[in-house]
Structures are given as C-alpha cells and as structure tokens.
Motif scaffolding. Structure first.
Motif, PDB file in Angstrom:
ATOM      1  N   ILE A 134     -32.237 146.515 -12.022  1.00 26.83           N
ATOM      2  CA  ILE A 134     -31.722 147.715 -11.365  1.00 26.83           C
ATOM      3  C   ILE A 134     -32.040 148.934 -12.228  1.00 26.83           C
ATOM      4  O   ILE A 134     -31.749 148.958 -13.424  1.00 26.83           O
ATOM      5  N   GLU A 151     -29.926 152.585  -9.159  1.00 26.36           N
ATOM      6  CA  GLU A 151     -30.651 152.218  -7.943  1.00 26.36           C
ATOM      7  C   GLU A 151     -29.688 151.551  -6.958  1.00 26.36           C
ATOM      8  O   GLU A 151     -28.914 150.668  -7.324  1.00 26.36           O
ATOM      9  N   VAL A 153     -28.867 149.077  -4.087  1.00 22.81           N
ATOM     10  CA  VAL A 153     -29.372 147.856  -3.449  1.00 22.81           C
ATOM     11  C   VAL A 153     -28.333 147.415  -2.419  1.00 22.81           C
ATOM     12  O   VAL A 153     -27.157 147.226  -2.749  1.00 22.81           O
ATOM     13  N   THR A 206     -32.242 142.399  -2.818  1.00 18.88           N
ATOM     14  CA  THR A 206     -32.678 143.442  -1.899  1.00 18.88           C
ATOM     15  C   THR A 206     -32.796 142.876  -0.479  1.00 18.88           C
ATOM     16  O   THR A 206     -32.730 141.660  -0.270  1.00 18.88           O
ATOM     17  N   LYS A 212     -32.551 141.267  -8.594  1.00 21.47           N
ATOM     18  CA  LYS A 212     -32.598 142.258  -9.666  1.00 21.47           C
ATOM     19  C   LYS A 212     -31.378 142.106 -10.558  1.00 21.47           C
ATOM     20  O   LYS A 212     -30.251 142.043 -10.058  1.00 21.47           O
ATOM     21  N   ALA A 214     -28.419 143.327 -12.628  1.00 24.09           N
ATOM     22  CA  ALA A 214     -27.619 144.538 -12.480  1.00 24.09           C
ATOM     23  C   ALA A 214     -26.510 144.580 -13.515  1.00 24.09           C
ATOM     24  O   ALA A 214     -26.330 143.646 -14.303  1.00 24.09           O
TER      25      ALA A 214
END
Length: 285
Positions: A134, A151, A153, A206, A212, A214
C-alpha cells in the motif's frame, strides 16, 4: 473540578478533558477558571504559565469532533476505527485523488516525540513504490491532527475475503495472496524495513485480486534504535508473532515477518489463527 456537566462552557469542557487524561490536576483547572478573564481564558493562562502547550490544546480540540477536512484532504466518510487510529475515506484536493486517511488517536498524537517519530517512520515507508505494498502518499500534522494518507483499496482485506468465502480460502487463492505478500515483503526488506504486524487483516485485496501489504504503522527501519515502541515490549498481533518478537527481543529482522506470513497462510487455509487463547497473554504463553 465538579462532576456537574450541565451548562458546561467550551473552556470548562476542554479543561475537564485535560483532567481526565491526567494532563493537569483538578485543582489547577479550578484555579485557572477562577482567574480567567474575557480576554484571557483559563486555557490561555495555563499555556502562558507553561502548564500546557499549544500543540496539546490543538490536539484536544481536534478530538472534540469528527473532521470535515484535514490539510489538503476533504473527508468523505469513516472507513473504520481501531485502537490507535481512525481511517477515513477522503479526497486529496490538489491531486483529485481518493485516499484512505489514517488519523492517529489524540492520546498518541498529543505526545510531540511520538509525532516526530511517526512522521519519520512514515516517510521511510513512503519511499517504497511497489504493486504489492500500500502506497503512503503523504504524512503530516494539521490543526492538531496527525495523519497519514494511504492508497485506497476497496476490495477488503484477506480476512474479510476469506470470511466471504465461508471462512477460508482455497489453496490456489491462498497461495496467490501469499505470493503477492512475499513480493511486498521483499520490497520492505530491500528498503530496510521490518513490518512486524503481518496478518490476514493487514493484507488488502484489490478489485483485480492483487494482494498488498498494508498498515505499516508498526514498521520500522531494521537498524533503528530510536522507535515509537519501548524496548522489551512485544509489538504486533500475538497469534502471528514469531517467538523472538513475542519475547520482546530488539534484534528482530525480516525472518519474523516470514514467520508471520506462514502463520497468515495457516489462517487463510484453516479459517483460524495458528495460536489461540483466552487473552493476548495466554496466546503469547
């Protein structure tokens, strides 16, 4: 201060919050109130006399209401709340970009040293640009708010995705998540960072199915001797900690994160964490 909150002024409410947090004594608050004037509030007097700082007052004022805007970010709604922070969906106005805005709880943000370390560590995390991590877009302070722009998501985290699939993932899907997470971990390692809290809830998915890593809130440089946590205290989620991390050892490295990835795979495949207990201490034992 008295217990009757009826007719409480803004100044009195702010002083009560300071007393409740142990920042000042009830006697000091009462004395300041008795000496306050129309052009010098009780809080102003305590700042002038060195009992409080403007930073503390701004942070407490920020805690009295949900923000509508912080710095260049317009708040659109609340995404979630944890023990350390509240996460909002926001839009960065200059970039016309939607983000997840993580706002640190005032009980932590009120500490100037904590703020400085948080910002330093977030800047290190912000140097990582990898499809399986992220992205940290911004970090800073504004009107008492300590924030990190991340970011956004929208696909949920791995724990939520597993729950939607009946509590566990298929071997193929769990391995795809793990492979992506390993790639993200490799990027952290190359940057000299240790995550320290890898678990299904900290792996976001995603809409296209890409995983990802995080929540780098506990991440720190692997050679950092000055960090936000106290030496000797275990930091992370007990069920996913390596033995050395659970013991509070300082000299941990990426191998602890690898251990946590293995525990994460176990949880995604079985639907339960690898270690369970009545409380955190029981799990650590």
């Amino acid at each position: 201060m008295g217990d009757d909150k009826r007719g409480e002024t803004h100044d009195t409410a702010l002083l009560r919050s300071m007393v409740d947090r142990g920042l000042i004594t009830p006697e000091l608050a009462d004395q300041a109130l008795s000496r306050s004037q129309p052009d010098a509030s009780a809080v102003d007097l305590l700042i002038q006399e060195g009992y409080l700082t403007k930073h503390i007052v701004e942070t407490l004022l920020a805690d009295t209401k949900d923000p509508t805007a912080i710095a260049d970010f317009k708040i659109l709604g609340k995404l979630g709340q944890g023990g350390m922070a509240t996460v909002y969906k926001a839009v960065q106005l200059r970039m016309h970009r939607e983000v997840a805005l993580k706002v640190i709880d005032p009980q932590f943000a009120i500490n100037k040293e904590f703020c400085e370390r948080f910002i330093r560590e977030a800047r290190v995390a912000g140097q990582i640009n990898h499809p399986n991590v992220i992205t940290c877009h911004d970090v800073g302070q504004d009107k008492g708010y300590l924030y990190m722009a991340l970011e956004l998501v929208t696909g949920g985290d791995a724990a939520q995705v597993a729950q939607q699939d009946g509590g566990r993932l298929s071997e193929a899907r769990a391995l795809r998540v793990l492979i992506d997470a390993v790639r993200g971990l490799a990027a952290l390692t190359r940057a000299g960072l240790i995550h320290r809290d890898i678990k299904p809830a900290n792996i976001f998915i995603t809409e296209d199915g890409v995983a990802k890593l995080a929540d780098l809130g506990l991440a720190r440089p692997s050679e950092d001797s000055e960090r936000m946590t106290n030496a000797g205290m275990p930091v992370g989620t007990p069920a996913y900690m390596s033995p050395e991390q659970a013991a509070g050892e300082e000299a941990i490295d990426c191998r602890s994160d690898i251990y946590a990835l293995g525990a994460t795979l176990f949880a995604l495949l079985t639907g339960q964490s690898p270690f369970q207990g009545a409380n955190a201490l029981a799990v650590l034992a």
